[in-house]
Scaffold this active site. Structure first.
Site, PDB file in Angstrom:
ATOM      1  N   ASN A 193       0.855  -1.182   0.000  1.00  0.00           N
ATOM      2  CA  ASN A 193       0.000   0.000   0.000  1.00  0.00           C
ATOM      3  C   ASN A 193       0.898   1.241   0.000  1.00  0.00           C
ATOM      4  O   ASN A 193       1.554   1.561   1.001  1.00  0.00           O
ATOM      5  CB  ASN A 193      -0.891  -0.063   1.250  1.00  0.00           C
TER       6      ASN A 193
ATOM      7  N   LYS B  29       0.327   3.897   2.830  1.00  0.00           N
ATOM      8  CA  LYS B  29       0.854   3.523   4.159  1.00  0.00           C
ATOM      9  C   LYS B  29       2.373   3.609   4.174  1.00  0.00           C
ATOM     10  O   LYS B  29       2.982   4.053   5.149  1.00  0.00           O
ATOM     11  CB  LYS B  29       0.450   2.080   4.497  1.00  0.00           C
TER      12      LYS B  29
ATOM     13  N   ASP C   3      -2.383  -4.731  10.725  1.00  0.00           N
ATOM     14  CA  ASP C   3      -3.700  -5.230  10.370  1.00  0.00           C
ATOM     15  C   ASP C   3      -4.726  -4.401  11.126  1.00  0.00           C
ATOM     16  O   ASP C   3      -4.499  -4.022  12.276  1.00  0.00           O
ATOM     17  CB  ASP C   3      -3.837  -6.717  10.721  1.00  0.00           C
ATOM     18  N   THR C   4      -5.840  -4.098  10.454  1.00  0.00           N
ATOM     19  CA  THR C   4      -6.863  -3.220  11.035  1.00  0.00           C
ATOM     20  C   THR C   4      -8.234  -3.840  10.886  1.00  0.00           C
ATOM     21  O   THR C   4      -8.516  -4.506   9.886  1.00  0.00           O
ATOM     22  CB  THR C   4      -6.849  -1.850  10.306  1.00  0.00           C
TER      23      THR C   4
ATOM     24  N   PHE D 283     -10.491   6.338   2.989  1.00  0.00           N
ATOM     25  CA  PHE D 283     -10.790   5.095   2.263  1.00  0.00           C
ATOM     26  C   PHE D 283     -11.592   4.189   3.194  1.00  0.00           C
ATOM     27  O   PHE D 283     -11.947   4.584   4.319  1.00  0.00           O
ATOM     28  CB  PHE D 283      -9.497   4.417   1.789  1.00  0.00           C
ATOM     29  N   GLY D 284     -11.866   2.976   2.739  1.00  0.00           N
ATOM     30  CA  GLY D 284     -12.558   1.994   3.585  1.00  0.00           C
ATOM     31  C   GLY D 284     -13.855   2.551   4.148  1.00  0.00           C
ATOM     32  O   GLY D 284     -14.697   3.083   3.410  1.00  0.00           O
TER      33      GLY D 284
ATOM     34  N   ASP E 220     -14.237   5.083   6.186  1.00  0.00           N
ATOM     35  CA  ASP E 220     -14.046   6.440   6.715  1.00  0.00           C
ATOM     36  C   ASP E 220     -15.304   7.308   6.654  1.00  0.00           C
ATOM     37  O   ASP E 220     -15.560   8.084   7.570  1.00  0.00           O
ATOM     38  CB  ASP E 220     -12.921   7.158   5.947  1.00  0.00           C
TER      39      ASP E 220
ATOM     40  N   LYS F 107      -6.913  13.236  10.520  1.00  0.00           N
ATOM     41  CA  LYS F 107      -7.272  11.850  10.815  1.00  0.00           C
ATOM     42  C   LYS F 107      -6.121  11.122  11.524  1.00  0.00           C
ATOM     43  O   LYS F 107      -6.331  10.479  12.549  1.00  0.00           O
ATOM     44  CB  LYS F 107      -7.645  11.111   9.515  1.00  0.00           C
TER      45      LYS F 107
ATOM     46  N   HIS G  93      -6.668   5.138  14.845  1.00  0.00           N
ATOM     47  CA  HIS G  93      -6.154   3.826  15.235  1.00  0.00           C
ATOM     48  C   HIS G  93      -4.741   3.599  14.696  1.00  0.00           C
ATOM     49  O   HIS G  93      -3.809   3.326  15.442  1.00  0.00           O
ATOM     50  CB  HIS G  93      -7.118   2.756  14.707  1.00  0.00           C
TER      51      HIS G  93
HETATM   52  P1  IMP Z   1      -5.905  -3.319   6.516  1.00  0.00           P
HETATM   53  O1  IMP Z   1      -5.629  -4.398   7.503  1.00  0.00           O
HETATM   54  O2  IMP Z   1      -5.208  -2.047   6.851  1.00  0.00           O
HETATM   55  O3  IMP Z   1      -5.714  -3.742   5.096  1.00  0.00           O
HETATM   56  O4  IMP Z   1      -7.450  -2.968   6.678  1.00  0.00           O
HETATM   57  C1  IMP Z   1      -8.489  -3.898   6.440  1.00  0.00           C
HETATM   58  C2  IMP Z   1      -9.747  -3.159   6.017  1.00  0.00           C
HETATM   59  O5  IMP Z   1     -10.201  -2.321   7.094  1.00  0.00           O
HETATM   60  C3  IMP Z   1      -9.560  -2.207   4.834  1.00  0.00           C
HETATM   61  O6  IMP Z   1      -9.767  -2.853   3.621  1.00  0.00           O
HETATM   62  C4  IMP Z   1     -10.627  -1.173   5.081  1.00  0.00           C
HETATM   63  O7  IMP Z   1     -11.869  -1.602   4.601  1.00  0.00           O
HETATM   64  C5  IMP Z   1     -10.687  -1.107   6.598  1.00  0.00           C
HETATM   65  N1  IMP Z   1      -9.824  -0.017   7.099  1.00  0.00           N
HETATM   66  C6  IMP Z   1      -8.544  -0.110   7.525  1.00  0.00           C
HETATM   67  N2  IMP Z   1      -8.075   1.061   7.928  1.00  0.00           N
HETATM   68  C7  IMP Z   1      -9.080   1.935   7.740  1.00  0.00           C
HETATM   69  C8  IMP Z   1      -9.193   3.342   7.953  1.00  0.00           C
HETATM   70  O8  IMP Z   1      -8.267   4.041   8.397  1.00  0.00           O
HETATM   71  N3  IMP Z   1     -10.376   3.893   7.645  1.00  0.00           N
HETATM   72  C9  IMP Z   1     -11.432   3.180   7.152  1.00  0.00           C
HETATM   73  N4  IMP Z   1     -11.371   1.886   6.916  1.00  0.00           N
HETATM   74  C10 IMP Z   1     -10.205   1.256   7.216  1.00  0.00           C
END
Ligand code: IMP
Length: 193
Positions: free
Chosen positions: A10, A13, A69-70, A149-150, A152, A173, A178
């Site tokens: 990414n 990031k 991971d999020t 994104f995601g 948000d 942000k 997080h």
């Molecule tokens: P990743 O582990 O960072 O790839 O996050 C997994 C999924 O969580 C992403 O595809 C988004 O849908 C969502 N996500 C992660 N970080 C964020 C953020 O900062 N804002 C909104 N959605 C997020």
């Protein structure tokens, strides 16, 4: 300057981490070490997935590395989408479909509390360290803002002024997010090495 691998492709990031660690660490991406494989992410928790990715890189490439991971946890949905946040609605990373699925499931639900959780797993000199970051908020009933994104545009952080993450600048942000918090803890640890 010491090299450290960030297990991501990414670009957004990567740039963020390069700026934060500038002058202290040379942050390399997976492409920089010629890793083009799909790293397994099959753990049942976000912490498990972060650790799995970092350990996989360490085992296959023998380098210091970190991964993140999020997940978005919505209380009224029993913690969903959680570890499934990226692929909640479809097998791809379809942000709009994911948001629509959340809004449909949350129709008429009054408890809108939720949080984003990030875990960063670092392997340095053969040792595993984890860094966490969280932000509490609410899920709105419709999208607000085009930024980020995601999820948000439907996430309104408790600490803000009523705007969603999608209505904030990246800087605003990152200051309360997080990932911003987890990254700050990682940076503090790396600075002390
Ligand atoms: P990743 O582990 O960072 O790839 O996050 C997994 C999924 O969580 C992403 O595809 C988004 O849908 C969502 N996500 C992660 N970080 C964020 C953020 O900062 N804002 C909104 N959605 C997020």
């Amino acid at each position: 300057m010491k090299d450290i691998i960030f297990a991501t492709n990414n670009a957004h990031k990567l740039e963020e981490l390069r700026q934060i660690l500038a002058g202290r660490f040379n942050v390399l991406s997976l492409a920089d070490i010629d890793c083009h494989e799909d790293i397994p992410e099959t753990a049942p928790t976000i912490e498990g997935n972060a650790v799995m990715k970092a350990q996989w890189i360490h085992e296959h490439y023998g380098v210091d590395c970190f991964s993140d991971d999020t997940g978005l946890e919505i209380d009224a949905l029993g913690g969903e989408p959680g570890v499934h946040s990226a692929r909640y609605a479809t097998d791809g990373h379809d942000n709009i479909a994911n948001i629509n699925k959340v809004l449909t499931k949350m129709a008429g639900v009054t408890d809108r509390t939720a949080r984003f959780r990030t875990v960063i797993a670092l392997i340095m000199d053969g040792e595993l360290h984890t860094f966490k970051g969280e932000v509490e908020g609410r899920i709105l009933t419709e999208r607000h803002g085009e930024g980020g994104f995601g999820y948000d545009s439907i996430f309104q952080p408790v600490e803000g002024d009523g705007r969603t993450f999608g209505e904030m600048s990246a800087q605003e942000k990152n200051a309360i997010s997080h990932r911003g918090r987890a990254v700050a803890r990682l940076a503090e640890f790396l600075s002390s090495r």
